[in-house]
Write a protein that holds these residues in place. Structure first.
Motif, PDB file in Angstrom:
ATOM      1  N   SER A 125     -16.309   6.942  72.442  1.00  0.00           N
ATOM      2  CA  SER A 125     -15.160   6.091  71.667  1.00  0.00           C
ATOM      3  C   SER A 125     -15.612   6.076  70.143  1.00  0.00           C
ATOM      4  CB  SER A 125     -14.945   4.762  71.943  1.00  0.00           C
ATOM      5  OG  SER A 125     -16.454   3.617  72.386  1.00  0.00           O
ATOM      6  N   GLY A 186     -13.129  -0.130  66.081  1.00  0.00           N
ATOM      7  CA  GLY A 186     -12.162   0.697  67.506  1.00  0.00           C
ATOM      8  C   GLY A 186     -12.672  -0.466  68.691  1.00  0.00           C
ATOM      9  N   GLU A 191     -10.669  -0.506  72.619  1.00  0.00           N
ATOM     10  CA  GLU A 191     -12.111   0.810  72.323  1.00  0.00           C
ATOM     11  C   GLU A 191     -12.374   0.075  73.658  1.00  0.00           C
ATOM     12  OE1 GLU A 191     -12.540   4.649  69.362  1.00  0.00           O
ATOM     13  OE2 GLU A 191     -14.282   2.675  69.241  1.00  0.00           O
TER      14      GLU A 191
END
Length: 222
Positions: A125, A186, A191
């Motif tokens: 990620s 993120g 994530e």
């Protein structure tokens, strides 16, 4: 850096501290006990590592092109390109021209670090790479600063010759702010924070493995 990301960085650093074992290569280098041949190994290993990391960051930029991630990873790729250029001065100082660097046979365990970063670049990620940078920057930067100082004081290298290590010794605060923004975006986008912490921990462990591999077989007598 927002409180959530600061908390993740602190969590990752606690995990990293649990696995800390010191840096034997650096201790030997500061004692002047690393033979000239191993300095050539260091140049050869870094030549492979930095070239790989440059491509890994470029791959991340292609996977996450939207801001803020795309901008961060492009900046990191450009930084690796500059570090690779500076590395040639160190390599020349220890008797390694570009032909020798290309011909150098890398040590498998020393290359585990860039191999893992490639894995993260392909499958990981955006927040994982960003958090790894934030959690490890102080330790890694301190290591490179000490390497530069030891090479100058113990081996007589010039400031130009250690420019590669000085480059990594200090990370611009704006780059760290950018990394924090990428990590926050993120995580906010779904994530996994656990994956990000795990990545930071493994990156630290494999940096240690890089230096340990270069120290293998050396004694305080060199």
């Amino acid at each position: 850096m927002n409180d959530d990301i600061a908390g993740l960085v602190a969590r990752a650093q606690r995990e990293i501290a649990k696995q800390a074992t010191g840096n034997r290569f650096l201790d030997l280098l500061e004692a002047g006990a690393v033979p000239a041949e191993r300095l050539g190994w260091l140049a050869g290993e870094l030549y492979r590592l930095v070239g790989s990391d440059q491509r890994s960051q470029a791959l991340l930029a292609s996977r996450f092109p939207a801001p803020p991630a795309g901008e961060l990873f492009l900046a990191l790729a450009q930084g690796e390109a500059e570090a690779l250029r500076l590395l040639l001065d160190f390599a020349t100082a220890v008797g390694m021209g570009e032909a020798e660097l290309e011909a150098y046979e890398p040590l498998p365990l020393a290359q585990a670090y860039p191999a893992y970063l490639t894995q993260v670049a392909v499958f990981g990620s955006s927040s994982s790479m960003a958090l790894a940078l934030l959690a490890n920057v102080d330790e890694s930067g301190g290591t490179y600063a000490r390497v530069a100082a030891a090479l100058r004081s113990r081996y007589g290298l010039t400031e130009e010759a250690v420019g590669h290590f000085l480059f990594f010794a200090e990370t611009p605060p704006e780059l760290l702010d950018h990394a924090a923004a990428v990590a926050a975006a993120g995580i906010a986008g779904g994530e996994s924070p656990d994956e990000a912490v795990r990545t930071a921990r493994i990156v630290s462990a494999l940096e240690t493995a890089f230096w340990d591999t270069l120290a293998e077989g050396l004694t305080s007598a060199g």
